[in-house]
Design an enzyme around this catalytic site. Sequence first.
Site, PDB file in Angstrom:
ATOM      1  CG  HIS A   1      83.134  -8.059  13.479  1.00  0.00           C
ATOM      2  ND1 HIS A   1      84.426  -8.453  13.810  1.00  0.00           N
ATOM      3  CD2 HIS A   1      82.413  -8.114  14.632  1.00  0.00           C
ATOM      4  CE1 HIS A   1      84.473  -8.738  15.099  1.00  0.00           C
ATOM      5  NE2 HIS A   1      83.278  -8.527  15.624  1.00  0.00           N
TER       6      HIS A   1
HETATM    7  O1  RIB Z   1      81.765 -12.688  13.968  1.00  0.00           O
HETATM    8  C1  RIB Z   1      81.212 -11.433  13.641  1.00  0.00           C
HETATM    9  C2  RIB Z   1      80.041 -11.585  12.735  1.00  0.00           C
HETATM   10  O2  RIB Z   1      79.018 -12.320  13.393  1.00  0.00           O
HETATM   11  C3  RIB Z   1      79.385 -10.245  12.376  1.00  0.00           C
HETATM   12  O3  RIB Z   1      78.785 -10.347  11.111  1.00  0.00           O
HETATM   13  C4  RIB Z   1      78.326 -10.087  13.427  1.00  0.00           C
HETATM   14  O4  RIB Z   1      77.241  -9.263  12.990  1.00  0.00           O
HETATM   15  C5  RIB Z   1      77.864 -11.495  13.585  1.00  0.00           C
HETATM   16  O5  RIB Z   1      76.923 -11.759  12.540  1.00  0.00           O
END
Ligand code: RIB
Length: 300
Positions: A231
């Site tokens: 992500h």
């Molecule tokens: O939902 C994904 C996010 O939540 C990303 O930033 C992952 O590292 C967690 O922090």
Amino acid sequence: MINCILDFDPGVDDAAALFVMKKAKNLNLLALSSVNGNVSLDHTTRNMQCLAKLLDIDVPMAKGQEVPLVREPFFATVHGNDGMAGFRHMIESDDVKELTSENSVIMMHEIIQNSKEKITIIAVGPLTNIALLLKTFPEDKEKIEQISIMGGSITSGNVTSLSEFNFYVDPEAAKIVFESGVDIIMAGLNITEKANITREQIMLLDTIENRKSKFAHRILDYYLSNDSGIHDPCSVIVLDDPEVFEMEDMYIKIDVQNDETRGMSYRDLRKERNGHYNCKVITEIDIEKFRKILMDAFTE
Ligand code: RIB
Ligand code: CA
């Protein structure tokens, strides 16, 4: 060059974001800030220091908030107990850079106030530090170019059916940031769940005789067996290579209730119909360009 500060909760995909930041052509990283999120603040802070050492990143670092503004901490499981898929020992060092003395909110404030140019904040963990910065030092808003956020979703969630982890952990902080009036780019799950590299690419990393590539292989192999998207690099790449994505102006609100809708991000179409927007939401990704940027970063 875009002068920026990275606030994160490393976290495997946060680590990937720092790999990409290291190779970025148009970004000038000024500082790193840790926040509680995927794992406890102690772990995210130590991971920040070890990752900076691994990647030869020498910038001020400070730890931020240990708990969300209102809620109890809520940790993720997909990053392993140490936040590095159980592999922090591969990058542990007695020679990591010491933290600055202040809390990272104070550090960010001082950098913003002392800078001649506006600063861009990249926030890829819960938004606790950023909300406190904006509330404690509202005068900083006019010196913040934009906030590039990984969080939320305009489709479905990953903690509940409706809520994404970063906004679920600290919904009040997310609400404060989205109501702040500061320009926002939002990379939500609707796009970041598609942001990954292939199994073949992960296995390729293990064939490269390079400590950074081996480490990237170990953490991603573990992480991608539990999660679908890498992500956080999206919030870095959208600034350095904007052509990788498409974006749409939207008006996003954050739910601060409980249970299924806690931290949910949703559109206010009435406001949009009247021409009111509070963020740019990433809606499309060129996955081959994304994968090339990540592989370049992991194999340098
Ligand atoms: O939902 C994904 C996010 O939540 C990303 O930033 C992952 O590292 C967690 O922090
Ligand atoms: Ca994160």
